[in-house]
Design an enzyme around this catalytic site. Structure first.
Site, PDB file in Angstrom:
ATOM      1  N   ARG A  16       1.027  -1.159  -0.001  1.00 12.22           N
ATOM      2  CA  ARG A  16       0.054  -0.130  -0.032  1.00 12.22           C
ATOM      3  C   ARG A  16       0.910   1.318  -0.102  1.00 12.22           C
ATOM      4  O   ARG A  16       1.127   2.084  -0.967  1.00 12.22           O
ATOM      5  CB  ARG A  16      -0.971  -0.138   1.273  1.00 12.22           C
ATOM      6  CG  ARG A  16      -2.005   0.917   0.851  1.00 12.22           C
ATOM      7  CD  ARG A  16      -1.688   2.158   1.371  1.00 12.22           C
ATOM      8  NE  ARG A  16      -1.171   2.440   2.740  1.00 12.22           N
ATOM      9  CZ  ARG A  16      -1.008   3.671   3.381  1.00 12.22           C
ATOM     10  NH1 ARG A  16      -1.103   4.973   2.371  1.00 12.22           N
ATOM     11  NH2 ARG A  16      -0.513   3.797   4.481  1.00 12.22           N
ATOM     12  N   ASP A  17       1.174   1.834   0.983  1.00  8.84           N
ATOM     13  CA  ASP A  17       2.043   2.948   1.273  1.00  8.84           C
ATOM     14  C   ASP A  17       3.396   2.868   0.425  1.00  8.84           C
ATOM     15  O   ASP A  17       3.903   3.775  -0.245  1.00  8.84           O
ATOM     16  CB  ASP A  17       2.505   3.012   2.633  1.00  8.84           C
ATOM     17  CG  ASP A  17       2.886   4.508   2.915  1.00  8.84           C
ATOM     18  OD1 ASP A  17       2.353   5.322   2.308  1.00  8.84           O
ATOM     19  OD2 ASP A  17       3.253   4.726   4.067  1.00  8.84           O
ATOM     20  N   HIS A 208       4.213   4.861  12.419  1.00 13.02           N
ATOM     21  CA  HIS A 208       4.359   4.874  10.893  1.00 13.02           C
ATOM     22  C   HIS A 208       5.340   5.936  10.674  1.00 13.02           C
ATOM     23  O   HIS A 208       5.105   6.887  10.612  1.00 13.02           O
ATOM     24  CB  HIS A 208       3.118   5.097  10.527  1.00 13.02           C
ATOM     25  CG  HIS A 208       2.939   5.150   8.877  1.00 13.02           C
ATOM     26  ND1 HIS A 208       2.644   3.888   8.146  1.00 13.02           N
ATOM     27  CD2 HIS A 208       3.266   5.985   8.007  1.00 13.02           C
ATOM     28  CE1 HIS A 208       2.516   4.144   6.865  1.00 13.02           C
ATOM     29  NE2 HIS A 208       3.288   5.552   6.782  1.00 13.02           N
ATOM     30  N   HIS A 210       8.421   7.553   8.204  1.00 16.25           N
ATOM     31  CA  HIS A 210       9.296   7.761   7.037  1.00 16.25           C
ATOM     32  C   HIS A 210      10.533   8.367   7.294  1.00 16.25           C
ATOM     33  O   HIS A 210      10.843   8.912   8.387  1.00 16.25           O
ATOM     34  CB  HIS A 210       8.455   8.757   6.159  1.00 16.25           C
ATOM     35  CG  HIS A 210       7.151   8.031   5.480  1.00 16.25           C
ATOM     36  ND1 HIS A 210       7.166   7.559   4.113  1.00 16.25           N
ATOM     37  CD2 HIS A 210       5.906   7.530   5.955  1.00 16.25           C
ATOM     38  CE1 HIS A 210       6.054   7.144   4.125  1.00 16.25           C
ATOM     39  NE2 HIS A 210       5.162   7.227   4.830  1.00 16.25           N
ATOM     40  N   CYS A 241       3.769   9.694   0.061  1.00 22.29           N
ATOM     41  CA  CYS A 241       2.636  10.109   0.159  1.00 22.29           C
ATOM     42  C   CYS A 241       2.150  10.968  -1.039  1.00 22.29           C
ATOM     43  O   CYS A 241       2.857  11.910  -1.027  1.00 22.29           O
ATOM     44  CB  CYS A 241       2.085  10.704   1.529  1.00 22.29           C
ATOM     45  SG  CYS A 241       0.730  11.218   1.754  1.00 22.29           S
ATOM     46  N   ASN A 250       9.302   4.815   3.364  1.00 22.55           N
ATOM     47  CA  ASN A 250       9.125   4.215   4.724  1.00 22.55           C
ATOM     48  C   ASN A 250      10.431   3.976   5.192  1.00 22.55           C
ATOM     49  O   ASN A 250      11.335   3.564   4.420  1.00 22.55           O
ATOM     50  CB  ASN A 250       7.899   3.064   4.692  1.00 22.55           C
ATOM     51  CG  ASN A 250       6.684   3.671   4.412  1.00 22.55           C
ATOM     52  OD1 ASN A 250       5.801   3.867   5.248  1.00 22.55           O
ATOM     53  ND2 ASN A 250       6.251   3.843   3.072  1.00 22.55           N
TER      54      ASN A 250
HETATM   55 ZN    ZN Z   1       3.113   6.517   5.085  1.00 24.96          ZN
END
Ligand code: ZN
Length: 312
Positions: A16-17, A208, A210, A241, A250
């Site tokens: 996903r990310d 979460h 980065h 993002c 990330n």
């Molecule tokens: Zn993220």
């Protein structure tokens, strides 16, 4: 090392990310192969996609198919992101049993990401949360821009605490604080994590992170000392993002696993299998990956420092 956990739960967010910002749209079959590779390597929590409009994030257009294929009978925790009621319906139709809601703590990022300021975005999540909890789906949430916002600057911890309370009211069972643009320092981590811990004592918290300024590992280390045991990470440090200008990837799963194992903290993940998967990912994306381990030919020999007293 008082308060340091002996194990952590890593959620692999590559699918996903990680992939949502890539110019290459990875075919569904390749995503499935990576997903099964992660599970085989010992990953027990996997973010598989996002029920967002495909025109908005075309890389996520196959989330329904991935969920249908992966969630049938799989014991691991496989979750997808949901932003609204329509996303909730899609998640239920695809058989997803774990959902992560996402809301930004800062109005600026919330407007860019969800089209509404934080409070209204939370209001819009309510019917989605109700539909999911009625169906006994396990709800978690990520609070994006919990430390710094690309539009509003530093996020006051009070806004994060308020958002956390409101998400708890929607029935979420774990919260992840997002350094969406990778601008937090260990000082931000301590300030905001302790503010949330003080107010929501029983809520499991995760981070979460980065790595825009190279501080993600330092932030993990700070968080470990605050008793945090849940971390999101993406293989090879992929990610960004689409609605947060300047955000880098990330924290790399391979680097995070390496850090934890060297600190004597178990992850349940086999670093050699992870490195093999990372090489596959490298070939798929056709670009250099950002993990530190990607720069060396193989995983380093175990160098296990179990306590600070081991260091002369
Ligand atoms: Zn993220």
């Amino acid at each position: 090392m008082n308060g340091m956990p002996d194990q952590v739960l890593i959620t692999e967010v590559l699918l996903r990310d990680g992939l949502q910002m890539e110019p290459v749209i990875v075919p569904t079959d390749d995503k499935l192969r990576l997903a099964y590779g992660f599970l085989k390597a010992g990953v027990t929590s996997l973010e598989i996609g996002s029920f967002v409009h495909p025109d908005k994030v075309p890389q996520m257009a196959d989330t329904d198919r991935l969920a249908t294929e992966l969630c049938a009978g799989e014991a691991a925790s496989l979750h997808a992101l949901v932003f609204n009621e329509k996303g909730a319906r899609r998640a239920l139709e695809a058989g997803v049993r774990h959902v992560r809601l996402i809301v930004s703590a800062s109005d600026g990022h919330s407007r860019a990401n969800a089209g509404l300021p934080t409070r209204q975005a939370l209001d819009r999540l309510r019917p989605a949360a109700e539909a999911l909890t009625d169906a006994k789906v396990q709800l978690e949430a990520t609070i994006a821009t919990a430390f710094v916002c690309p539009f509003d600057g530093e996020t006051p911890p009070g806004r994060v605490v308020d958002t956390a309370h409101r998400l708890a009211g929607l029935g979420v069972s774990a919260l992840h604080l997002g350094d969406t643009i990778g601008a937090a320092s260990p000082w931000h981590i301590r300030r905001t994590v302790t503010a949330v811990q003080d107010e929501l004592r029983d809520m499991p918290l995760g981070l979460h992170l980065h790595n825009t300024y190279g501080m993600a590992s330092a932030n993990v280390w700070e968080a470990l000392h605050l008793g945090i045991r849940r971390f999101d990470a993406a293989l090879g440090g992929v990610g960004g993002c689409p609605f947060a200008p300047g955000a880098a990837g990330n924290i790399a799963t391979d680097d995070l696993v390496n850090l934890c194992h060297h600190a004597g903290i178990a992850t349940g993940i086999d670093v050699d299998q992870l490195v093999a998967l990372r090489d596959e990912l490298h070939a798929l994306l056709g670009r250099k990956l950002d993990s530190a381990l990607a720069a060396v030919p193989a995983a380093p020999a175990p160098l296990r420092v179990t306590a600070l007293s081991d260091i002369p």
